[in-house]
Design a protein around this motif. Structure first.
Motif, PDB file in Angstrom:
ATOM      1  N   GLU A 166       5.261  23.184   5.950  1.00 52.00           N
ATOM      2  CA  GLU A 166       6.610  23.074   6.497  1.00 52.00           C
ATOM      3  C   GLU A 166       7.230  24.458   6.697  1.00 52.00           C
ATOM      4  N   ILE A 167       8.272  24.485   7.534  1.00 49.48           N
ATOM      5  CA  ILE A 167       9.086  25.682   7.688  1.00 49.48           C
ATOM      6  C   ILE A 167      10.539  25.318   7.398  1.00 49.48           C
ATOM      7  N   PRO A 168      11.309  26.237   6.829  1.00 50.68           N
ATOM      8  CA  PRO A 168      12.732  25.960   6.643  1.00 50.68           C
ATOM      9  C   PRO A 168      13.477  26.132   7.966  1.00 50.68           C
ATOM     10  N   LEU A 185      14.856  29.760  12.202  1.00 46.67           N
ATOM     11  CA  LEU A 185      13.711  29.031  11.668  1.00 46.67           C
ATOM     12  C   LEU A 185      12.793  30.025  10.980  1.00 46.67           C
ATOM     13  N   GLY A 186      12.198  29.601   9.872  1.00 46.21           N
ATOM     14  CA  GLY A 186      11.200  30.449   9.232  1.00 46.21           C
ATOM     15  C   GLY A 186      11.753  31.331   8.137  1.00 46.21           C
ATOM     16  N   ASP A 187      11.236  32.539   8.049  1.00 48.41           N
ATOM     17  CA  ASP A 187      11.476  33.458   6.943  1.00 48.41           C
ATOM     18  C   ASP A 187      12.961  33.570   6.602  1.00 48.41           C
ATOM     19  N   ALA A 247       6.224  20.379  14.354  1.00 53.43           N
ATOM     20  CA  ALA A 247       6.493  19.435  15.439  1.00 53.43           C
ATOM     21  C   ALA A 247       7.879  18.809  15.285  1.00 53.43           C
ATOM     22  N   ASP A 248       8.254  18.483  14.041  1.00 53.97           N
ATOM     23  CA  ASP A 248       9.581  17.918  13.806  1.00 53.97           C
ATOM     24  C   ASP A 248      10.671  18.951  14.071  1.00 53.97           C
ATOM     25  N   ALA A 249      10.395  20.208  13.727  1.00 54.51           N
ATOM     26  CA  ALA A 249      11.384  21.264  13.967  1.00 54.51           C
ATOM     27  C   ALA A 249      11.652  21.422  15.463  1.00 54.51           C
ATOM     28  N   ILE A 250      10.600  21.374  16.271  1.00 50.71           N
ATOM     29  CA  ILE A 250      10.771  21.475  17.724  1.00 50.71           C
ATOM     30  C   ILE A 250      11.616  20.323  18.241  1.00 50.71           C
ATOM     31  N   ARG A 251      11.318  19.120  17.771  1.00 51.32           N
ATOM     32  CA  ARG A 251      12.094  17.958  18.195  1.00 51.32           C
ATOM     33  C   ARG A 251      13.535  18.060  17.701  1.00 51.32           C
ATOM     34  N   ALA A 252      13.724  18.562  16.491  1.00 54.52           N
ATOM     35  CA  ALA A 252      15.076  18.710  15.941  1.00 54.52           C
ATOM     36  C   ALA A 252      15.914  19.673  16.783  1.00 54.52           C
ATOM     37  N   ILE A 253      15.293  20.727  17.284  1.00 50.29           N
ATOM     38  CA  ILE A 253      16.007  21.654  18.160  1.00 50.29           C
ATOM     39  C   ILE A 253      16.474  20.932  19.416  1.00 50.29           C
ATOM     40  N   GLN A 254      15.592  20.134  20.001  1.00 46.31           N
ATOM     41  CA  GLN A 254      15.946  19.402  21.215  1.00 46.31           C
ATOM     42  C   GLN A 254      17.092  18.432  20.965  1.00 46.31           C
ATOM     43  N   ILE A 255      17.051  17.729  19.841  1.00 45.74           N
ATOM     44  CA  ILE A 255      18.066  16.722  19.532  1.00 45.74           C
ATOM     45  C   ILE A 255      19.413  17.373  19.239  1.00 45.74           C
TER      46      ILE A 255
END
Length: 276
Positions: free
Chosen positions: A232-234, A206-208, A184-192
């Motif tokens: 978490e995902i990197p 994002l991810g692997d 959820a934070d990653a999605i918001r970080a993309i938007q910001i």
């Protein structure tokens, strides 16, 4: 530019915080009292990476940056031989105001000084390149925690298998910075961060990590490793250390960069970089 008058706090040299003014950070750096990484400092203000090259190489390097704007968003360029960047701060002195530098000869690191007085030359051109430390303020303001800040570490940075567009002898891999986040934070970080193209914009992956050629997150090429927890995902952003890889490939006779994570803090405000 900040509208307030500068008034240094008594502990500016040894007690720098997110609330510090940009000029407090530069004053402590200029006097040699602060030589650490700048992650989390003066969070209202834009921080920049530095690439300092001879005038003869400036045109090719400018084109390299233009071809690779995600990794190398240029925020300012000095006049040849000038240690000033007046558009970024009227009192900035490139020779003293970053906490630590790297001096390169023929593509090899030869020194990491905290002052460039012994290295400055009359034909040098400074490029100030946007830094992900700037968008971190926007993430924090939205309630997104950043583990490297919580742990007092420099952000983790990695060379990838994604090649940048070359210009002259400047070429090489994209370098990325990584922050672990819940989905959820990653999605918001993309938007910001997509609204902050002058400081790298949205993530590039994002991810692997293996997909972009990173084999072990515990062994960053620059900065400090942080844990990526099971939930978490990197998340990876293009990084302003990318020009250092290009400089190493170009092997110029002489040039200077900032030491990774040791940025120049400018008088520009992060909020002024946000696009609609």
């Amino acid at each position: 530019m900040p509208s307030h008058a500068f008034s240094p706090s008594p502990d500016a040299a040894c007690g720098l915080t997110t609330r510090s003014y940009a000029r407090e950070v530069r004053a402590a750096t200029r006097t040699g009292q602060f030589v650490d990484h700048t992650s989390g400092l003066a969070s209202d203000y834009v921080q920049v990476n530095l690439a300092i090259l001879s005038q003869a190489l400036a045109t090719d390097f400018q084109r390299y940056c233009d071809l690779n704007p995600r990794a190398c968003p240029v925020l300012g360029v000095s006049e040849p031989g000038s240690p000033s960047l007046p558009a970024l701060g009227p009192d900035i002195d490139i020779r003293t105001d970053a906490p630590r530098y790297v001096v390169w000869r023929d593509g090899v690191k030869v020194a990491e000084p905290t002052d460039l007085g012994a290295y400055w030359q009359d034909d040098l051109v400074t490029f100030a390149i946007g830094c992900s430390f700037s968008f971190e303020h926007a993430l924090l303001a939205d309630g997104i925690r950043l583990r490297h800040m919580d742990e007092g570490r420099n952000v983790a940075m990695y060379r990838t298998n994604r090649l940048t567009e070359p210009s002259g002898n400047f070429r090489g891999p994209m370098v990325v910075s990584m922050r672990p986040m819940k989905a959820a934070d990653a999605i918001r970080a993309i938007q910001i961060t997509s609204r902050l193209p002058q400081v790298h914009g949205a993530p590039v992956h994002l991810g692997d990590p293996a997909i972009i050629g990173i084999q072990d997150l515990a062994k960053p090429d620059y900065g400090d490793a942080v844990e990526v927890r099971p939930d978490e995902i990197p998340v990876f952003w293009a990084c302003g250390v990318t020009p250092q890889a290009a400089i190493a490939a170009a092997r110029p006779a002489f040039c200077i960069t900032h030491a990774p994570g040791h940025m120049l803090v400018t008088d520009l405000l992060n909020r002024d970089l946000v696009t609609a």
